[in-house]
Write a protein that holds these residues in place. Sequence first.
Motif, PDB file in Angstrom:
ATOM      1  N   ALA A 205      27.689  42.481 -34.066  1.00 45.70           N
ATOM      2  CA  ALA A 205      26.243  42.723 -34.107  1.00 45.70           C
ATOM      3  C   ALA A 205      25.538  41.981 -32.979  1.00 45.70           C
ATOM      4  O   ALA A 205      24.600  42.510 -32.364  1.00 45.70           O
ATOM      5  CB  ALA A 205      25.686  42.284 -35.462  1.00 45.70           C
TER       6      ALA A 205
ATOM      7  N   THR B  64      32.316  48.001 -34.879  1.00 43.68           N
ATOM      8  CA  THR B  64      30.860  47.853 -34.962  1.00 43.68           C
ATOM      9  C   THR B  64      30.204  48.285 -33.668  1.00 43.68           C
ATOM     10  O   THR B  64      29.194  48.999 -33.654  1.00 43.68           O
ATOM     11  CB  THR B  64      30.487  46.385 -35.268  1.00 43.68           C
ATOM     12  OG1 THR B  64      31.030  46.014 -36.536  1.00 43.68           O
ATOM     13  CG2 THR B  64      28.973  46.196 -35.304  1.00 43.68           C
TER      14      THR B  64
ATOM     15  N   ASN C 187      28.167  52.025 -33.008  1.00 41.33           N
ATOM     16  CA  ASN C 187      26.722  51.876 -32.843  1.00 41.33           C
ATOM     17  C   ASN C 187      26.222  51.869 -31.402  1.00 41.33           C
ATOM     18  O   ASN C 187      25.021  51.990 -31.183  1.00 41.33           O
ATOM     19  CB  ASN C 187      26.266  50.566 -33.510  1.00 41.33           C
ATOM     20  CG  ASN C 187      26.407  50.608 -35.010  1.00 41.33           C
ATOM     21  OD1 ASN C 187      25.602  51.212 -35.703  1.00 41.33           O
ATOM     22  ND2 ASN C 187      27.447  49.962 -35.524  1.00 41.33           N
TER      23      ASN C 187
END
Length: 212
Positions: free
Chosen positions: A132, A199, A203
């Motif tokens: 993230a 991740t 994304n």
Amino acid sequence: MTAVRGAFTALIHSRAERHSLLEDAQGIVAGSMLAVLGVALLQGAGLFTGGTAGAAFLLHYATGLSFGACFFAINLPFAYLAYRRLGMGFTLKTFAAIALTALLSEVVPAQLGLARVDPLVGGLFGGLAIGAGMLALFRHRASLGGIGILAVYIQDRFGFRAGLVQLGFDAVILAFAVFLASPFIILCSVLGALVLNLTIAVNHRKDRYIAF
């Protein structure tokens, strides 16, 4: 007065296709903080990861040198590639993210009190936090350096997703960890690296997110 007004406008105002300076600063700080949280979880569990962070973990565990110092030093040679291939803006923002991550990783893990983390939990949540953080940095045209710089360049130049490119490099780095850790720790480290890179791969797509 006009120059001052122009500088203030650039600082706080953004367009759909371009972040403001304030937005870039927020993204770099937030991305670095998330990355350090992930590092603290991995470190508390005695795990490894990929990229230059993984190389820094290898050096840290093998020599006892601090992770932050290892991470900063390993990333320095990639500054030239960042400047030549991705421009001064990317290089400056990436260097800021690297320096902030290295600095925070010297202080934050001890303050969190994560001395003993279950390896499975550390791999899952540590990988997600770092992923993230890197995603936030990528969206502000920055990275955590090293392999991240190379991965973003390859995605922009050839269209391969940055997360999948980094996954290949991570496999090589994690292979060296077999000399320093048990099979279970390696397995949890691989799981964390998969979570991190998936991740990013899911994304981060240049055609969906156009701002820079």
